[in-house]
Design an enzyme around this catalytic site. Structure first.
Site, PDB file in Angstrom:
ATOM      1  N   ARG A  37      10.020   1.767  -5.694  1.00 15.56           N
ATOM      2  CA  ARG A  37      10.640   2.680  -5.030  1.00 15.56           C
ATOM      3  C   ARG A  37      12.198   2.353  -4.715  1.00 15.56           C
ATOM      4  O   ARG A  37      13.039   3.128  -5.020  1.00 15.56           O
ATOM      5  CB  ARG A  37      10.173   3.042  -3.543  1.00 15.56           C
ATOM      6  CG  ARG A  37       8.881   3.786  -3.873  1.00 15.56           C
ATOM      7  CD  ARG A  37       8.181   4.112  -2.217  1.00 15.56           C
ATOM      8  NE  ARG A  37       7.014   4.845  -2.736  1.00 15.56           N
ATOM      9  CZ  ARG A  37       6.095   5.384  -1.702  1.00 15.56           C
ATOM     10  NH1 ARG A  37       5.972   4.667  -0.442  1.00 15.56           N
ATOM     11  NH2 ARG A  37       5.121   6.310  -2.027  1.00 15.56           N
ATOM     12  N   LYS A 198     -13.410  15.033  -4.804  1.00 11.81           N
ATOM     13  CA  LYS A 198     -13.888  15.972  -4.066  1.00 11.81           C
ATOM     14  C   LYS A 198     -13.093  17.420  -4.483  1.00 11.81           C
ATOM     15  O   LYS A 198     -11.901  17.455  -4.555  1.00 11.81           O
ATOM     16  CB  LYS A 198     -13.627  15.871  -2.647  1.00 11.81           C
ATOM     17  CG  LYS A 198     -14.751  14.640  -2.318  1.00 11.81           C
ATOM     18  CD  LYS A 198     -14.397  14.644  -0.585  1.00 11.81           C
ATOM     19  CE  LYS A 198     -15.627  13.610  -0.116  1.00 11.81           C
ATOM     20  NZ  LYS A 198     -15.307  13.728   1.511  1.00 11.81           N
ATOM     21  N   GLY A 355      -2.134  10.166  -5.753  1.00  6.96           N
ATOM     22  CA  GLY A 355      -3.472   9.524  -5.513  1.00  6.96           C
ATOM     23  C   GLY A 355      -3.403   8.364  -6.341  1.00  6.96           C
ATOM     24  O   GLY A 355      -2.615   7.580  -6.484  1.00  6.96           O
ATOM     25  N   GLY A 378       1.721  13.024  -1.908  1.00  9.29           N
ATOM     26  CA  GLY A 378       1.334  14.387  -1.380  1.00  9.29           C
ATOM     27  C   GLY A 378       2.458  15.206  -1.815  1.00  9.29           C
ATOM     28  O   GLY A 378       1.905  16.619  -1.850  1.00  9.29           O
TER      29      GLY A 378
END
Length: 397
Positions: A37, A198, A355, A378
């Site tokens: 970063r 999921k 993720g 996100g």
């Protein structure tokens, strides 16, 4: 990028430039253990200092919940930033008020200053008007270079953009450019890979992609739910059986929109979830009751590779199997390398993120050859879901 104001539109000389960056880096014993970063924000800082502006960095670290917490100070990050930049970096022990104002006044043109953790103030996450005004008083120009925080309507990510002339930094510009070319105005056909555990966590994502892509490849635990929805036995596999009706709705919706869904045709199964567990490859209709699906099989790999040869753009989010465990990383590695090779050969634009995706592509040795790999998590997912990101919307022309 025509729809967003960038540093190319800004007059930076002699200006106090408040730059929202992402310095929420991994630390161990007071040392930065991964400077990804930090490296990402260097072009923006150098553009500002090279033009004679003062680069005043705003960032958060951890979750101090509006309270001053020495363990979540940005001070330990400053030496790593200075080393990467190759110049001195000053530090102020608050992001507003007299400590910040004095440090900015003392900063020479072309200097760099890190202000203390914005989340030490409750007004940051509340996007409180008075806190926004305190921040705005410190600068002449606002630059957002933290796409990873752009889905938050916080004072330093969104509020400031309405108080000062606002521009996208170089890292933000690259991210928006890549995402726009991948989904908003892509070269078609577009193929999306969506994997992970999921379906429930990616319902909005799947719904948005069926309307935007031509081929949707579903892998990982999510694929098990879709297979079960077609009446197939998935044994002990990770599967959300209660979402079978939802999976069927998604498939019907995709069909109506002309989006082809690709599911595994064969799978790698084992009776235990462990590295090098005894395993076998079976067609999807031959999974035994005591087996679990841990990866897509070789026929599925070849099927997806064939699809890749027919498309111009790939968007990737999530692995195909339990890529952390050998040999259940085979499908993720093989398909990631196929995307990387076609990208390097000039046949594809490929954008990935969110993720486990970055870890999976690094594991495959493929990340460097993708057109763009987002570390934003996100914010990347919310963009794929079709949501407006407050920090991005504030930068539109």
């Amino acid at each position: 990028m025509p729809t967003f104001r960038t540093l190319d539109d800004a007059d930076l000389a002699g200006k106090r430039v408040l730059v929202r960056v992402d310095l929420n880096v991994p630390m161990d014993g007071g040392r930065v253990t991964d400077d990804t970063r930090i490296q990402a924000i260097l072009p923006t800082i150098r553009a500002i200092t090279g033009a004679g502006g003062k680069a005043i960095l705003l960032a958060h670290f951890g979750r101090p919940k509006g309270q001053r917490d020495a363990s979540q100070s940005l001070a330990p990050v400053v030496p790593a930033l200075a080393e990467s930049l190759g110049q001195d970096v000053a530090f102020a022990d608050d992001c507003v008020g007299e400590p910040a104002a004095k440090a900015i006044a003392a900063l020479p043109a072309g200097g760099v200053l890190v202000l203390e953790n914005t989340r030490f103030h409750a007004g940051e996450e509340k996007n409180a008007a008075d806190f926004v005004q305190q921040l705005a008083a410190l600068g002449d120009i606002y630059v957002n270079d933290a796409f990873s925080a752009a889905h938050r309507a916080h004072a330093s990510t969104e509020g400031l953009a309405h108080q000062l002339p606002a521009f996208a930094g170089r890292s933000m510009q690259s991210e928006l450019d890549a995402l726009t070319h991948a989904l908003e105005a892509p070269k078609r056909p577009v193929l999306a890979v969506v994997g992970g555990a999921k379906v429930s966590s990616k319902l909005e994502l799947l719904g948005n992609l069926t309307a935007k892509v031509d081929v949707l490849v579903i892998g990982g635990g999510m694929a098990n739910t879709f297979l079960a929805a077609q009446g197939l036995n998935v044994g002990k596999s990770l599967c959300e059986h209660d979402l079978a009706p939802t999976a069927r709705e998604i498939m019907a919706e995709a069909s109506a929109k002309g989006c082809q869904i690709v599911l595994p045709v064969d799978v790698v199964v084992a009776k235990t979830f462990a590295a090098n567990a005894p395993h076998r490859v079976v067609p999807v209709d031959q999974v035994a009751d005591d087996e679990m699906i841990l990866d897509a099989g070789p026929a599925t790999i070849e099927l997806v590779k064939a699809k890749l040869k027919t498309v111009k753009t790939v968007v990737w989010n999530g692995p195909f199997g339990a890529f952390e465990l050998v040999p259940f990383d085979a499908a993720t590695v093989a398909i990631a390398q196929a995307v990387a090779q076609r990208t390097a050969g000039g046949h594809l634009l490929s954008v990935a993120g969110g993720g486990d995706t970055v870890a999976a592509l690094n594991h495959a040795g493929a990340a460097e050859d993708f057109s763009y790999v987002s570390t934003a998590g996100g914010a990347f997912l919310e963009w794929l879901e079709g949501k407006a990101l407050p920090g991005v919307e504030a930068l539109r022309r």
